[in-house]
Design a protein around this motif. Structure first.
Motif, PDB file in Angstrom:
ATOM      1  N   UNK A   1      66.873  73.881  72.244  1.00 34.55           N
ATOM      2  CA  UNK A   1      67.005  74.702  73.244  1.00 34.55           C
ATOM      3  C   UNK A   1      66.370  75.956  73.043  1.00 34.55           C
ATOM      4  N   UNK A   2      65.343  75.615  72.664  1.00 37.05           N
ATOM      5  CA  UNK A   2      64.389  77.048  72.500  1.00 37.05           C
ATOM      6  C   UNK A   2      63.975  77.688  73.545  1.00 37.05           C
TER       7      UNK A   2
ATOM      8  N   UNK B   1      58.843  75.312  84.105  1.00 35.04           N
ATOM      9  CA  UNK B   1      60.267  75.884  83.720  1.00 35.04           C
ATOM     10  C   UNK B   1      61.456  75.580  84.716  1.00 35.04           C
ATOM     11  N   UNK B   2      60.882  75.425  85.967  1.00 34.02           N
ATOM     12  CA  UNK B   2      61.958  75.259  87.116  1.00 34.02           C
ATOM     13  C   UNK B   2      62.428  73.662  86.788  1.00 34.02           C
ATOM     14  N   UNK B   3      61.367  72.787  86.599  1.00 35.72           N
ATOM     15  CA  UNK B   3      61.609  71.372  86.328  1.00 35.72           C
ATOM     16  C   UNK B   3      62.509  71.032  85.145  1.00 35.72           C
ATOM     17  N   UNK B   4      62.207  71.907  84.021  1.00 36.50           N
ATOM     18  CA  UNK B   4      63.014  71.749  82.816  1.00 36.50           C
ATOM     19  C   UNK B   4      64.272  72.141  82.842  1.00 36.50           C
ATOM     20  N   UNK B   5      64.724  73.285  83.683  1.00 37.26           N
ATOM     21  CA  UNK B   5      65.947  73.760  84.043  1.00 37.26           C
ATOM     22  C   UNK B   5      66.585  72.819  85.033  1.00 37.26           C
ATOM     23  N   UNK B   6      66.046  72.003  85.928  1.00 39.41           N
ATOM     24  CA  UNK B   6      66.482  71.245  86.841  1.00 39.41           C
ATOM     25  C   UNK B   6      67.123  70.038  85.990  1.00 39.41           C
ATOM     26  N   UNK B   7      66.125  69.550  85.277  1.00 39.15           N
ATOM     27  CA  UNK B   7      66.674  68.444  84.138  1.00 39.15           C
ATOM     28  C   UNK B   7      67.693  68.693  83.442  1.00 39.15           C
TER      29      UNK B   7
END
Length: 180
Positions: free
Chosen positions: A100-101, A113-119
């Motif tokens: 959770x870096x 970043x948005x895709x990582x947050x969505x995932x």
């Protein structure tokens, strides 16, 4: 040790054997090949998901690694760390995704970043806030947004199976990379 024996290639249908060998004859496939009636279709759908030109390999691996991390799936993480490197991710980026870096300091672009947050949000809460969905949809368009969701769904489902089956990470074999 896996809870269901690995299927031997000689005990598989010809198509299941070919698909398993094509993907490296890995423990995951030899275990799932026990489901004769659905295995071949599942493998073909996986090939399509991994070779679609809609998502970059890099973005697909970011989604896969983040899904595996949130699902706490050692097998997926073990396989996809290597693949992520071949898709252009640096070791520090891989570590940021699976921990959770601080993603901002890992130099991900705004879409990543948005895709990582969505995932993360989808896998951990089983839903996505409207504003975050809209951000990803705006950045990627409808086709790529749906493919991202399909990759998340595929790897979250696979993580559940791998965790339940306790499939051993292959000692030396790694998932072959599929060129795109």
């Amino acid at each position: 040790m896996t809870r269901i024996p690995y299927r031997r290639p000689e005990d598989m249908t010809e198509q299941a054997r070919e698909l398993t060998e094509e993907r490296g004859n890995l423990n995951v496939y030899r275990t799932l090949a026990n489901a004769d009636k659905v295995f071949t279709g599942w493998m073909l759908a996986g090939r399509d998901a991994l070779t679609s030109p809609v998502l970059t390999r890099r973005l697909r691996e970011l989604v896969t690694l983040r899904t595996a991390a949130v699902m706490d799936c050692a097998y997926e993480l073990g396989q996809h760390r290597d693949i992520a490197r071949t898709a252009g991710l640096e070791p520090a980026e891989i570590e940021a995704v699976i921990s959770d870096g601080d993603w901002e300091t890992a130099q991900f672009d705004p879409t990543e970043l948005a895709v990582l947050r969505l995932t993360t949000e989808l896998v951990s809460t089983r839903t996505v806030a409207g504003a975050l969905f809209d951000q990803v949809h705006h950045a990627l368009g409808p086709e790529a947004t749906v493919e991202v969701l399909m990759v998340i769904g595929r790897y979250a489902g696979l993580a559940l199976m791998l965790n339940a089956l306790d499939v051993d990470l292959d000692e030396t074999a790694r998932l072959p990379t599929i060129p795109r």
